[in-house]
Write an enzyme that holds these catalytic residues in place. Structure first.
Site, PDB file in Angstrom:
ATOM      1  N   GLY A 111       0.835  -1.205   0.000  1.00  0.00           N
ATOM      2  CA  GLY A 111       0.000   0.000   0.000  1.00  0.00           C
ATOM      3  C   GLY A 111       0.864   1.248   0.000  1.00  0.00           C
ATOM      4  O   GLY A 111       2.023   1.224  -0.419  1.00  0.00           O
ATOM      5  N   CYS A 162       1.865   0.514  -8.958  1.00  0.00           N
ATOM      6  CA  CYS A 162       3.011   0.993  -8.177  1.00  0.00           C
ATOM      7  C   CYS A 162       4.241   1.141  -9.046  1.00  0.00           C
ATOM      8  O   CYS A 162       5.095   1.980  -8.799  1.00  0.00           O
ATOM      9  CB  CYS A 162       3.284   0.029  -7.027  1.00  0.00           C
ATOM     10  N   GLU A 222       5.708  -3.227   1.080  1.00  0.00           N
ATOM     11  CA  GLU A 222       5.711  -3.083  -0.383  1.00  0.00           C
ATOM     12  C   GLU A 222       4.963  -1.782  -0.686  1.00  0.00           C
ATOM     13  O   GLU A 222       3.731  -1.761  -0.766  1.00  0.00           O
ATOM     14  CB  GLU A 222       5.011  -4.286  -1.036  1.00  0.00           C
ATOM     15  N   VAL A 234       0.166   4.921   5.024  1.00  0.00           N
ATOM     16  CA  VAL A 234      -0.468   3.851   5.793  1.00  0.00           C
ATOM     17  C   VAL A 234       0.606   2.886   6.304  1.00  0.00           C
ATOM     18  O   VAL A 234       0.516   2.378   7.433  1.00  0.00           O
ATOM     19  CB  VAL A 234      -1.547   3.128   4.950  1.00  0.00           C
ATOM     20  N   GLY A 235       1.642   2.684   5.511  1.00  0.00           N
ATOM     21  CA  GLY A 235       2.755   1.819   5.927  1.00  0.00           C
ATOM     22  C   GLY A 235       3.336   2.259   7.274  1.00  0.00           C
ATOM     23  O   GLY A 235       3.718   1.428   8.096  1.00  0.00           O
TER      24      GLY A 235
HETATM   25  P1  NAD Z   1      -3.506   2.301   1.053  1.00  0.00           P
HETATM   26  O1  NAD Z   1      -2.227   2.444   1.798  1.00  0.00           O
HETATM   27  O2  NAD Z   1      -4.507   3.383   1.157  1.00  0.00           O
HETATM   28  O3  NAD Z   1      -4.268   0.956   1.535  1.00  0.00           O
HETATM   29  C1  NAD Z   1      -3.618  -0.294   1.561  1.00  0.00           C
HETATM   30  C2  NAD Z   1      -4.294  -1.192   2.593  1.00  0.00           C
HETATM   31  O4  NAD Z   1      -4.169  -0.599   3.880  1.00  0.00           O
HETATM   32  C3  NAD Z   1      -5.785  -1.411   2.343  1.00  0.00           C
HETATM   33  O5  NAD Z   1      -6.093  -2.763   2.569  1.00  0.00           O
HETATM   34  C4  NAD Z   1      -6.461  -0.528   3.382  1.00  0.00           C
HETATM   35  O6  NAD Z   1      -7.668  -1.049   3.847  1.00  0.00           O
HETATM   36  C5  NAD Z   1      -5.451  -0.511   4.510  1.00  0.00           C
HETATM   37  N1  NAD Z   1      -5.486   0.745   5.275  1.00  0.00           N
HETATM   38  C6  NAD Z   1      -5.765   1.983   4.804  1.00  0.00           C
HETATM   39  N2  NAD Z   1      -5.660   2.890   5.796  1.00  0.00           N
HETATM   40  C7  NAD Z   1      -5.300   2.202   6.909  1.00  0.00           C
HETATM   41  C8  NAD Z   1      -5.005   2.587   8.259  1.00  0.00           C
HETATM   42  N3  NAD Z   1      -5.073   3.852   8.658  1.00  0.00           N
HETATM   43  N4  NAD Z   1      -4.650   1.613   9.134  1.00  0.00           N
HETATM   44  C9  NAD Z   1      -4.577   0.331   8.739  1.00  0.00           C
HETATM   45  N5  NAD Z   1      -4.836  -0.084   7.476  1.00  0.00           N
HETATM   46  C10 NAD Z   1      -5.192   0.837   6.584  1.00  0.00           C
HETATM   47  O7  NAD Z   1      -3.089   1.999  -0.449  1.00  0.00           O
HETATM   48  P2  NAD Z   1      -4.038   1.813  -1.717  1.00  0.00           P
HETATM   49  O8  NAD Z   1      -4.670   3.124  -2.041  1.00  0.00           O
HETATM   50  O9  NAD Z   1      -4.879   0.626  -1.529  1.00  0.00           O
HETATM   51  O10 NAD Z   1      -2.942   1.437  -2.836  1.00  0.00           O
HETATM   52  C11 NAD Z   1      -2.177   2.386  -3.504  1.00  0.00           C
HETATM   53  C12 NAD Z   1      -0.769   2.466  -2.965  1.00  0.00           C
HETATM   54  O11 NAD Z   1      -0.194   1.174  -2.878  1.00  0.00           O
HETATM   55  C13 NAD Z   1       0.142   3.248  -3.896  1.00  0.00           C
HETATM   56  O12 NAD Z   1       1.016   4.034  -3.145  1.00  0.00           O
HETATM   57  C14 NAD Z   1       0.900   2.169  -4.650  1.00  0.00           C
HETATM   58  O13 NAD Z   1       2.121   2.589  -5.185  1.00  0.00           O
HETATM   59  C15 NAD Z   1       1.068   1.152  -3.560  1.00  0.00           C
HETATM   60  N6  NAD Z   1       1.286  -0.196  -4.119  1.00  0.00           N
HETATM   61  C16 NAD Z   1       2.496  -0.794  -3.943  1.00  0.00           C
HETATM   62  C17 NAD Z   1       2.739  -2.047  -4.507  1.00  0.00           C
HETATM   63  C18 NAD Z   1       4.060  -2.758  -4.355  1.00  0.00           C
HETATM   64  O14 NAD Z   1       4.127  -3.935  -4.690  1.00  0.00           O
HETATM   65  N7  NAD Z   1       5.105  -2.119  -3.880  1.00  0.00           N
HETATM   66  C19 NAD Z   1       1.730  -2.682  -5.244  1.00  0.00           C
HETATM   67  C20 NAD Z   1       0.512  -2.036  -5.384  1.00  0.00           C
HETATM   68  C21 NAD Z   1       0.288  -0.794  -4.812  1.00  0.00           C
END
Ligand code: NAD
Length: 461
Positions: A198, A254, A220, A202-203
């Site tokens: 993600g 990503c 990731e 959020v990470g």
């Molecule tokens: P996001 O960080 O908003 O959400 C990812 C996950 O985290 C979801 O399941 C969501 O429910 C959960 N989440 C959201 N907020 C949270 C919180 N406050 N506490 C706990 N969990 C929470 O990301 P997104 O919008 O789903 O995806 C887009 C991002 O992911 C982009 O930055 C993209 O580059 C990245 N991404 C990375 C990879 C990789 O392999 N490196 C692959 C795909 C996407």
């Protein structure tokens, strides 16, 4: 299509976790036969339900079946076969020793232990791949897993919940549907590893929650992956590859090219050919353009386009209802343009006139990107760029391909994440490498000098 979000309660999540902890303690998931059985079940989950999965992705992202097949499904299938082919070798003890004799004696070995009960959290842009691919690695390593797909891709999340319950061992693998408050509760439970895909923001929350239990994490993340086009580049190839990267999943990847640095000598021809390929991909026969996932992201992208000080030379229009945007090309912007302030994650391509040195300087001013794309036919220039930058991975004269090598590590560095998966690297992420030294009697005699007293005479010997 089930498009309603229904989340598990905190009590249900706690119960799932307890069931998985008990299962792991039985040791059954360490059995290679169990792991292979679950990998095969995962294969059938995908095989039997291919159309339902494609339909769910279409409902969430309006993505064409061919694209979903090539991205979400083909990767999962390829990975299951690869893991089944290699699980025996990866899971076997590794004899260690620096010399031939030491290895023959076999005094020390590495035992691969599954970490335990792990949590896998996925993003919405590849809603099936991003939870099932890490799950393949977790099963191969012998772990129990709770999977939390993105609640933004509702149809995929609901379908996966049904399928995981139906096909996989429910005492070892569970899927939890959760929004932010439920995920926050979920993160209070003690896991033995958290695998998160993600955004970096959020990470940070995930890492902070994991730190309470000293839980190791794989991050990731995303970022702003740039392309550099040198003056010696095959411009046609660069334009076609970059148009493709922005077209695929409507740039919601990503690994997509976030922005392009192009040498002044080839700038105009590149911009021209980029627009040509955008138009070819867009207006080709029966082409379907993936939608922007929701209104929030749709508005965010138009906000970015509105703020840029550059010139939009083509694209950037779209239908509010279908949320399909014509790929936009933006030129004449400087290094600090608002378009470069965040990961675009959409079909907007900023093109910045810059030589290779200026491009590297700008890249190094920000976080390390997940990917770097170099278009050049000058090997010393390519080497120079590699020496003076850092990124999760690199593809030279193409895009995204480095992520498709099954045996190669996939992961970010710095702001784009840490830890790896794919093939043996995923297996290791979910394993503890336990060094076992077995000391025979003669070895104790051989190293008896280690016992006190530490007299000077010993040193002389
Ligand atoms: P996001 O960080 O908003 O959400 C990812 C996950 O985290 C979801 O399941 C969501 O429910 C959960 N989440 C959201 N907020 C949270 C919180 N406050 N506490 C706990 N969990 C929470 O990301 P997104 O919008 O789903 O995806 C887009 C991002 O992911 C982009 O930055 C993209 O580059 C990245 N991404 C990375 C990879 C990789 O392999 N490196 C692959 C795909 C996407």
């Amino acid at each position: 299509m089930d498009m309603e979000n229904r989340y598990e309660s905190a009590e249900e999540i706690q119960t799932f976790h307890s069931i998985l902890v008990s299962k792991f303690r039985t040791g059954q998931t360490k059995d290679l036969a169990w792991r292979k059985w679950q990998l095969k079940q995962l294969w059938w989950l995908v095989e039997d339900n291919e159309q339902a999965i494609l339909d769910a992705i279409k409902a969430d992202l309006n993505r064409s079946e061919v694209e979903s097949y090539l991205t979400d499904l083909a990767g999962i299938r390829k990975d299951i076969i690869y893991h089944l082919d290699n699980i025996d070798a990866w899971a076997a003890d590794e004899i260690i020793g620096d010399s031939f004799i030491a290895r023959r004696l076999g005094l020390a070995r590495i035992r691969k232990e599954p970490l335990g009960v792990v949590l896998i959290i996925g993003a919405w842009n590849f809603p099936v791949l991003l939870v099932l691919q890490p799950l393949i690695a977790a099963i191969t390593a012998g772990c129990c897993a709770i999977i939390k797909p993105s609640e933004v891709a509702v149809a995929c999340q609901n379908l996966l919940r049904d399928l995981v319950t139906q096909y996989l061992d429910p005492t070892a693998i569970r899927l939890v549907c959760a929004g932010v408050p439920e995920t926050t509760k979920l993160l209070e439970l003690p896991f033995n590893h958290i695998f998160f895909t993600g955004s970096a923001n959020v990470g940070r929350h995930i890492s902070a929650a994991a730190a309470i239990h000293l839980t190791p994490v794989t991050m990731e993340l995303g970022g702003q992956s740039p392309a550099i086009i040198g003056r010696s580049a095959d411009v046609e190839r660069a334009a076609k590859s970059i148009a493709y990267a922005k077209f695929l999943n409507a740039g919601q990847i990503c690994l997509t090219v976030n922005h392009v640095f192009v040498d002044a000598a080839v700038h105009d021809v590149f911009v021209d050919r980029l627009q040509y390929w955008n138009s070819q991909f867009l207006h080709g026969e029966k082409t379907i353009t993936t939608a922007i996932v929701n209104q929030q992201h749709w508005k965010r992208l138009f906000g970015l386009l509105h703020q840029t000080k550059g010139t939009i030379v083509s694209g950037g229009s779209g239908n509010d209802e279908s949320r399909r945007m014509e790929p936009a090309v933006v030129v004449d912007l400087d290094m600090d343009d608002p378009l470069l302030s965040e990961e675009i994650f959409g079909p907007i391509c900023p093109v910045i006139k810059a030589n290779v040195r200026q491009a590297c300087q700008r890249i190094n001013k920000g976080e390390h990107p997940l990917a770097l794309y170099i278009f050049s036919s000058d090997s010393s220039e390519i080497q120079d760029i590699l020496d003076n930058t850092n990124s999760g991975g690199v593809t030279i004269n193409d895009v995204i391909l480095h992520a498709g090598f099954p045996g190669a590590p996939f992961g970010g560095v710095g702001g784009s994440g840490h830890g790896y998966y794919h093939g043996p690297y995923g297996f290791k992420s979910f394993s503890h490498l336990r060094t076992i030294m077995s000391s025979p009697k003669w070895f104790d005699r051989l190293i008896s000098f280690r016992y006190p007293p530490f007299s000077a005479a010993k040193k002389a010997k």
